[in-house]
Design a protein around this motif. Structure first.
Motif, short mmCIF file in Angstrom:
data_model
loop_
_atom_site.label_atom_id
_atom_site.label_comp_id
_atom_site.label_asym_id
_atom_site.label_seq_id
_atom_site.Cartn_x
_atom_site.Cartn_y
_atom_site.Cartn_z
N PRO A 4 -7.82 5.45 10.45
CA PRO A 4 -7.09 6.64 9.96
C PRO A 4 -5.61 6.38 9.72
O PRO A 4 -5.03 6.89 8.77
CB PRO A 4 -7.31 7.66 11.08
N GLU A 5 -5.01 5.57 10.60
CA GLU A 5 -3.59 5.24 10.43
C GLU A 5 -3.37 4.47 9.14
O GLU A 5 -2.41 4.71 8.40
CB GLU A 5 -3.08 4.43 11.62
N CYS A 6 -4.27 3.53 8.87
CA CYS A 6 -4.18 2.73 7.64
C CYS A 6 -4.36 3.62 6.41
O CYS A 6 -3.63 3.48 5.42
CB CYS A 6 -5.23 1.62 7.67
N ARG A 7 -5.32 4.53 6.49
CA ARG A 7 -5.56 5.41 5.35
C ARG A 7 -4.35 6.31 5.08
O ARG A 7 -4.01 6.59 3.92
CB ARG A 7 -6.79 6.30 5.60
N ASN A 8 -3.68 6.76 6.15
CA ASN A 8 -2.50 7.60 5.97
C ASN A 8 -1.42 6.88 5.18
O ASN A 8 -0.72 7.48 4.35
CB ASN A 8 -1.94 8.03 7.33
N VAL A 9 -1.28 5.58 5.44
CA VAL A 9 -0.28 4.80 4.72
C VAL A 9 -0.71 4.57 3.27
O VAL A 9 0.06 4.80 2.33
CB VAL A 9 -0.05 3.44 5.42
N PHE A 13 0.43 5.68 -1.41
CA PHE A 13 0.51 4.87 -2.63
C PHE A 13 -0.46 5.37 -3.70
O PHE A 13 -0.15 5.30 -4.89
CB PHE A 13 0.25 3.40 -2.29
N HIS A 14 -1.59 5.90 -3.27
CA HIS A 14 -2.52 6.48 -4.25
C HIS A 14 -1.94 7.75 -4.86
O HIS A 14 -2.13 8.01 -6.06
CB HIS A 14 -3.87 6.76 -3.58
N VAL A 15 -1.23 8.53 -4.05
CA VAL A 15 -0.56 9.72 -4.57
C VAL A 15 0.52 9.33 -5.57
O VAL A 15 0.68 9.95 -6.63
CB VAL A 15 0.04 10.56 -3.42
N GLY A 38 12.55 -7.42 8.59
CA GLY A 38 12.21 -8.77 8.14
C GLY A 38 11.56 -8.74 6.77
O GLY A 38 11.28 -7.68 6.20
N ILE A 39 11.30 -9.93 6.25
CA ILE A 39 10.71 -10.07 4.91
C ILE A 39 9.33 -9.43 4.85
O ILE A 39 8.94 -8.84 3.84
CB ILE A 39 10.64 -11.56 4.52
N SER A 40 8.58 -9.53 5.95
CA SER A 40 7.22 -8.98 5.95
C SER A 40 7.23 -7.48 5.70
O SER A 40 6.30 -6.93 5.09
CB SER A 40 6.52 -9.29 7.27
N ASP A 41 8.30 -6.78 6.16
CA ASP A 41 8.39 -5.33 5.92
C ASP A 41 8.42 -5.02 4.43
O ASP A 41 7.96 -3.96 3.99
CB ASP A 41 9.64 -4.75 6.59
N ILE A 42 8.97 -5.94 3.65
CA ILE A 42 9.10 -5.74 2.20
C ILE A 42 7.84 -6.18 1.48
O ILE A 42 7.31 -5.48 0.61
CB ILE A 42 10.33 -6.49 1.67
N LEU A 43 7.34 -7.35 1.86
CA LEU A 43 6.17 -7.89 1.17
C LEU A 43 4.92 -7.05 1.41
O LEU A 43 4.05 -6.95 0.54
CB LEU A 43 5.92 -9.34 1.61
N GLU A 44 4.85 -6.40 2.59
CA GLU A 44 3.65 -5.59 2.85
C GLU A 44 3.60 -4.38 1.92
O GLU A 44 2.51 -3.89 1.62
CB GLU A 44 3.60 -5.17 4.31
N VAL A 45 4.75 -3.93 1.43
CA VAL A 45 4.76 -2.82 0.47
C VAL A 45 4.11 -3.28 -0.83
O VAL A 45 3.35 -2.52 -1.45
CB VAL A 45 6.19 -2.32 0.23
N LEU A 46 4.37 -4.51 -1.24
CA LEU A 46 3.70 -5.04 -2.44
C LEU A 46 2.19 -5.11 -2.23
O LEU A 46 1.41 -4.88 -3.16
CB LEU A 46 4.25 -6.43 -2.78
N LEU A 47 1.78 -5.45 -1.01
CA LEU A 47 0.34 -5.48 -0.71
C LEU A 47 -0.27 -4.09 -0.85
O LEU A 47 -1.34 -3.93 -1.46
CB LEU A 47 0.12 -6.02 0.71
N PHE A 48 0.39 -3.08 -0.30
CA PHE A 48 -0.10 -1.71 -0.43
C PHE A 48 -0.11 -1.28 -1.89
O PHE A 48 -1.04 -0.58 -2.34
CB PHE A 48 0.76 -0.75 0.40
N CYS A 49 0.91 -1.68 -2.64
CA CYS A 49 0.96 -1.36 -4.07
C CYS A 49 -0.22 -2.00 -4.79
O CYS A 49 -0.84 -1.39 -5.68
CB CYS A 49 2.27 -1.86 -4.68
#
Length: 457
Positions: A4-9, A13-15, A38-49
């Motif tokens: 559920p936590e993952c889906r909330n995040v 992005f789907h919205v 850190g860099i991972s905080d930024i790159l993970e946004v690209l993953l969600f995108c």
């Protein structure tokens, strides 16, 4: 499907994807990452995108629909932001993303949380140092960086005159493009009347043109860097020694300010506390209510605490150091702005009113101990600022502002007395009374003091 936590995040992005498709591609253009460490905080946004179809890997490169904007908010993160961006720009996948976004990067700087983290003086120097480091990173990598200044309305949250703030940036750090927030009551103060709005925007454009022309003191940041680093370290130690390192401070804060009642107000764009945190500690409290509570009790601690200790320690370590500070104040726009904004907050503070709040702290010894620390630091900061600026009283060169505050204090005192009386009565009220006229009375005192102080934090 994920947790559920993952889906909330991912749902966010789907919205975003649906909004861009059904409304306009310009409806949402950037994703700001709060508390970037850190860099991972930024790159993970690209993953969600990528998961939501906002970042697409193609045969001839990538397509990316959102700007990814790191927000640096703590003192450590601000100081490390230049190196972090260099490493990020060296990442092949992120460079592909930048190519798809016109080879431009936006970086947001957090004024509120950096001040809450390290105190007023430390935060201001960390932000100034960061501006220079990001400018160098942009120059060395060839990637333009537009700075997004997350300023609040009060001095403790990066407020003050916006044109002076622009002109105080390090020489060579302003590329001609800027973005900044206008929040709360500042919007009405600056834009509600067309002539005032016109004048404010005129000042911003003027300052931007001058800053882009590299006027100012080109070597100031280099020349005074060691001094400012020393001041940052000692001011931060004094501030955190009170706010974070004193185990009884939270007990004092919750009794000597109306923070419990401020949490009832529907203010700001986010909740009073960070997700998963109740009224339990400083770390989980957001910067707006943290500052607002100090404004309500007339301490305005966020805009000056720790500065006096740092200035005194430096000035007394060598007979020539006071003269150095005076020269910095006369010749360096950044240092002058920092000192002048602090003296404004010191003027707005009203310690006789603050005493009414501190006197209700139990045990009494705790209230007296911490109130004494705050009063001593206030007196110390006033004394050092007067020496550095060559004045006989605070705001001597801004008589209208000084007289306005002096005129306002007697009018605000009755509201403060009423608020303290309500705070004393509150624990003995039934839940029904707390939700009725007593709650309305409490919120009216908060609104009244905020209107008088022209600040909600």
């Amino acid at each position: 499907q994920g947790s559920p936590e993952c889906r909330n995040v991912l749902d966010v992005f789907h919205v975003i994807r649906r909004a861009r498709k059904d409304l306009s591609a310009d409806s949402i253009k950037a994703y700001v990452i709060s508390m970037t460490h850190g860099i991972s905080d930024i790159l993970e946004v690209l993953l969600f995108c990528k998961e939501a179809g906002l970042f697409r890997i193609m045969d001839n490169g990538v397509e990316s629909d959102l700007d990814v904007v790191p927000l640096f908010e703590t003192i450590e993160d601000l100081h490390g932001s230049g190196g972090l961006m260099r490493k990020l720009f060296a990442n092949p996948r992120y460079r592909a993303h930048l190519t798809a976004r016109d080879d431009s990067q936006e970086v947001m700087l957090g004024y509120s949380d950096s001040s809450k983290d390290g105190g007023y003086l430390a935060a201001n120097w960390a932000l100034q140092h960061t501006l220079g480091q990001l400018a160098l990173a942009s120059k060395d990598t060839g990637i333009p960086i537009r700075l997004f200044h997350g300023r609040g309305g009060t001095v403790g949250r990066g407020g003050g005159r916006a044109n002076k703030a622009i002109l105080s940036q390090p020489a060579g750090s302003f590329c001609g493009r800027i973005r900044f927030t206008e929040q709360g009551e500042v919007v009405s103060f600056r834009y509600s009347l067309p002539p005032i709005a016109h004048r404010h925007l005129e000042q911003i454009v003027n300052a931007a043109l001058l800053a882009a022309s590299d006027i100012g003191t080109p070597d100031a940041e280099t020349k005074y860097s060691d001094i400012m680093q020393e001041l940052e370290t000692s001011s931060r130690a004094a501030y955190r020694g009170l706010v974070y390192d004193d185990p009884e401070f939270w007990n004092y804060y919750t009794q000597a300010t109306p923070i419990e009642h401020i949490s009832l107000l529907p203010i700001a764009s986010r909740p009073v506390y960070r997700p998963g945190n109740a009224l339990s500690g400083i770390d989980g409290l957001r910067a707006i209510p943290w500052n607002f509570a100090w404004v309500q009790c007339r301490t305005t601690l966020v805009g000056w605490y720790g500065m006096g200790s740092a200035l005194e320690q430096y000035a007394e370590s060598d007979s020539k150091h006071l003269e150095t500070l005076q020269t910095m104040y006369l010749n360096w726009p950044f240092f002058q702005t920092v000192v002048d904004n602090a003296q404004l907050e010191l003027t707005r503070a009203h310690l006789p009113t603050a005493h009414l709040y501190a006197a209700r702290v139990e045990p009494r010894s705790l209230g007296e101990r911490i109130e004494s620390k705050i009063q001593d630091e206030h007196a110390r900061t006033v004394r050092l600022i007067l020496k550095i600026s060559g004045q006989s009283r605070l705001m001597e060169k801004a008589r209208v502002v000084h007289n306005t505050v002096e005129f306002r204090n007697p009018a605000v005192m009755p509201l403060s007395i009423l608020q303290v009386a309500l705070m004393d009565r509150w624990p003995n009220l039934s839940e029904e009374d707390q939700a009725g006229v007593w709650r309305e009375a409490m919120l009216q005192t908060i609104a009244g003091i905020a209107a008088a102080m022209q600040s909600t934090g």
